[in-house]
Design a protein around this motif. Structure first.
Motif, PDB file in Angstrom:
ATOM      1  N   GLU A 157      52.751 -29.195   1.257  1.00  0.00           N
ATOM      2  CA  GLU A 157      52.979 -28.985  -0.178  1.00  0.00           C
ATOM      3  C   GLU A 157      52.332 -27.714  -0.703  1.00  0.00           C
ATOM      4  O   GLU A 157      52.701 -27.228  -1.764  1.00  0.00           O
ATOM      5  N   LEU A 158      51.385 -27.152   0.046  1.00  0.00           N
ATOM      6  CA  LEU A 158      50.740 -25.906  -0.374  1.00  0.00           C
ATOM      7  C   LEU A 158      51.770 -24.788  -0.513  1.00  0.00           C
ATOM      8  O   LEU A 158      51.624 -23.907  -1.352  1.00  0.00           O
ATOM      9  N   TRP A 159      52.838 -24.833   0.265  1.00  0.00           N
ATOM     10  CA  TRP A 159      53.860 -23.787   0.238  1.00  0.00           C
ATOM     11  C   TRP A 159      54.984 -24.090  -0.755  1.00  0.00           C
ATOM     12  O   TRP A 159      55.923 -23.317  -0.880  1.00  0.00           O
ATOM     13  N   PHE A 160      54.861 -25.190  -1.495  1.00  0.00           N
ATOM     14  CA  PHE A 160      55.893 -25.572  -2.475  1.00  0.00           C
ATOM     15  C   PHE A 160      55.251 -26.052  -3.770  1.00  0.00           C
ATOM     16  O   PHE A 160      55.703 -26.993  -4.383  1.00  0.00           O
ATOM     17  N   THR A 161      54.192 -25.398  -4.201  1.00  0.00           N
ATOM     18  CA  THR A 161      53.407 -25.816  -5.346  1.00  0.00           C
ATOM     19  C   THR A 161      53.747 -25.028  -6.606  1.00  0.00           C
ATOM     20  O   THR A 161      54.334 -23.946  -6.525  1.00  0.00           O
ATOM     21  N   ASP A 162      53.341 -25.572  -7.747  1.00  0.00           N
ATOM     22  CA  ASP A 162      53.466 -24.880  -9.031  1.00  0.00           C
ATOM     23  C   ASP A 162      52.151 -24.229  -9.440  1.00  0.00           C
ATOM     24  O   ASP A 162      52.126 -23.391 -10.328  1.00  0.00           O
ATOM     25  N   ASP A 163      51.063 -24.639  -8.817  1.00  0.00           N
ATOM     26  CA  ASP A 163      49.726 -24.187  -9.186  1.00  0.00           C
ATOM     27  C   ASP A 163      49.499 -22.740  -8.746  1.00  0.00           C
ATOM     28  O   ASP A 163      49.565 -22.439  -7.551  1.00  0.00           O
ATOM     29  N   PRO A 164      49.216 -21.827  -9.690  1.00  0.00           N
ATOM     30  CA  PRO A 164      49.009 -20.419  -9.336  1.00  0.00           C
ATOM     31  C   PRO A 164      47.878 -20.197  -8.326  1.00  0.00           C
ATOM     32  O   PRO A 164      47.969 -19.300  -7.477  1.00  0.00           O
ATOM     33  N   VAL A 165      46.837 -21.004  -8.375  1.00  0.00           N
ATOM     34  CA  VAL A 165      45.729 -20.869  -7.427  1.00  0.00           C
ATOM     35  C   VAL A 165      46.203 -21.224  -6.018  1.00  0.00           C
ATOM     36  O   VAL A 165      45.907 -20.513  -5.053  1.00  0.00           O
ATOM     37  N   ASP A 166      46.961 -22.309  -5.892  1.00  0.00           N
ATOM     38  CA  ASP A 166      47.494 -22.703  -4.585  1.00  0.00           C
ATOM     39  C   ASP A 166      48.529 -21.709  -4.071  1.00  0.00           C
ATOM     40  O   ASP A 166      48.617 -21.445  -2.877  1.00  0.00           O
ATOM     41  N   ILE A 167      49.320 -21.149  -4.968  1.00  0.00           N
ATOM     42  CA  ILE A 167      50.306 -20.134  -4.575  1.00  0.00           C
ATOM     43  C   ILE A 167      49.583 -18.925  -3.984  1.00  0.00           C
ATOM     44  O   ILE A 167      49.961 -18.420  -2.928  1.00  0.00           O
ATOM     45  N   ALA A 168      48.524 -18.480  -4.642  1.00  0.00           N
ATOM     46  CA  ALA A 168      47.747 -17.342  -4.138  1.00  0.00           C
ATOM     47  C   ALA A 168      47.127 -17.668  -2.779  1.00  0.00           C
ATOM     48  O   ALA A 168      47.110 -16.821  -1.879  1.00  0.00           O
ATOM     49  N   GLU A 187      65.743 -21.698  -1.257  1.00  0.00           N
ATOM     50  CA  GLU A 187      65.721 -21.877  -2.714  1.00  0.00           C
ATOM     51  C   GLU A 187      64.349 -21.606  -3.310  1.00  0.00           C
ATOM     52  O   GLU A 187      64.221 -20.859  -4.265  1.00  0.00           O
ATOM     53  N   VAL A 188      63.329 -22.276  -2.786  1.00  0.00           N
ATOM     54  CA  VAL A 188      61.980 -22.169  -3.352  1.00  0.00           C
ATOM     55  C   VAL A 188      60.940 -22.207  -2.243  1.00  0.00           C
ATOM     56  O   VAL A 188      61.222 -22.608  -1.121  1.00  0.00           O
ATOM     57  N   GLY A 189      59.726 -21.806  -2.599  1.00  0.00           N
ATOM     58  CA  GLY A 189      58.593 -21.914  -1.687  1.00  0.00           C
ATOM     59  C   GLY A 189      57.985 -20.568  -1.351  1.00  0.00           C
ATOM     60  O   GLY A 189      58.465 -19.522  -1.778  1.00  0.00           O
ATOM     61  N   ILE A 190      56.901 -20.630  -0.605  1.00  0.00           N
ATOM     62  CA  ILE A 190      56.240 -19.433  -0.099  1.00  0.00           C
ATOM     63  C   ILE A 190      56.708 -19.268   1.341  1.00  0.00           C
ATOM     64  O   ILE A 190      56.495 -20.142   2.175  1.00  0.00           O
ATOM     65  N   TRP A 191      57.357 -18.167   1.622  1.00  0.00           N
ATOM     66  CA  TRP A 191      57.895 -17.887   2.952  1.00  0.00           C
ATOM     67  C   TRP A 191      57.488 -16.472   3.329  1.00  0.00           C
ATOM     68  O   TRP A 191      57.800 -15.523   2.605  1.00  0.00           O
ATOM     69  N   GLY A 192      56.786 -16.314   4.432  1.00  0.00           N
ATOM     70  CA  GLY A 192      56.377 -14.985   4.873  1.00  0.00           C
ATOM     71  C   GLY A 192      55.505 -14.266   3.870  1.00  0.00           C
ATOM     72  O   GLY A 192      55.529 -13.048   3.781  1.00  0.00           O
ATOM     73  N   GLU A 209      55.763 -14.372   0.626  1.00  0.00           N
ATOM     74  CA  GLU A 209      56.500 -14.039  -0.608  1.00  0.00           C
ATOM     75  C   GLU A 209      56.939 -15.318  -1.315  1.00  0.00           C
ATOM     76  O   GLU A 209      57.148 -16.345  -0.680  1.00  0.00           O
ATOM     77  N   ILE A 210      57.105 -15.229  -2.630  1.00  0.00           N
ATOM     78  CA  ILE A 210      57.539 -16.359  -3.439  1.00  0.00           C
ATOM     79  C   ILE A 210      59.062 -16.328  -3.562  1.00  0.00           C
ATOM     80  O   ILE A 210      59.630 -15.329  -4.002  1.00  0.00           O
ATOM     81  N   PHE A 211      59.695 -17.424  -3.165  1.00  0.00           N
ATOM     82  CA  PHE A 211      61.145 -17.565  -3.337  1.00  0.00           C
ATOM     83  C   PHE A 211      61.399 -18.488  -4.519  1.00  0.00           C
ATOM     84  O   PHE A 211      60.806 -19.554  -4.634  1.00  0.00           O
ATOM     85  N   TRP A 212      62.292 -18.062  -5.398  1.00  0.00           N
ATOM     86  CA  TRP A 212      62.682 -18.853  -6.563  1.00  0.00           C
ATOM     87  C   TRP A 212      64.181 -18.692  -6.740  1.00  0.00           C
ATOM     88  O   TRP A 212      64.668 -17.585  -6.962  1.00  0.00           O
ATOM     89  N   HIS A 213      64.907 -19.775  -6.617  1.00  0.00           N
ATOM     90  CA  HIS A 213      66.377 -19.769  -6.701  1.00  0.00           C
ATOM     91  C   HIS A 213      66.990 -18.759  -5.741  1.00  0.00           C
ATOM     92  O   HIS A 213      67.908 -18.017  -6.097  1.00  0.00           O
TER      93      HIS A 213
END
Length: 99
Positions: free
Chosen positions: A25-36, A61-66, A68-72
């Motif tokens: 879930e760390l790679w699919f979170t809404d929390d800016p701290v976890d995203i960083a 669609e979404v998540g942190i991949w490589g 980078e942030i993917f959104w839609h």
């Protein structure tokens, strides 16, 4: 089989990837701290380029991949927050009101 006291890794041994050793879930979170945190872990990963290329080819669609942030399906600098977008002033200068 690798000897327990051997300093050299086996050729078959694969490196531990951050996305496979941490909570998914760390790679699919809404929390800016976890995203960083996820992006930082990705940047140190040996599979970063391959992960990013794969995500782009699959149009994730979404998540942190490589790292980078993917959104839609697109790479974005910042993940949008949940909920309604903020109200914006109309072209006439008036504020839009909720109905």
């Amino acid at each position: 089989m690798k000897h327990p006291y051997s300093a050299a890794p086996d050729r078959d041994e694969k490196p531990a990837l951050p996305c496979q050793t941490r909570h998914p879930e760390l790679w699919f979170t809404d929390d800016p701290v976890d995203i960083a945190r996820a992006k930082t872990l990705c940047r140190a990963c040996v599979m970063r380029k391959e992960c990013l290329a794969g995500a782009m080819s699959r149009q994730e669609e979404v998540g942190i991949w490589g790292g980078e942030i993917f959104w839609h399906g697109e790479v974005v600098a910042v993940r949008p927050r949940r909920g309604r977008p903020p109200r914006h002033a109309a072209a006439s200068g008036r504020t839009l009101h909720a109905v």
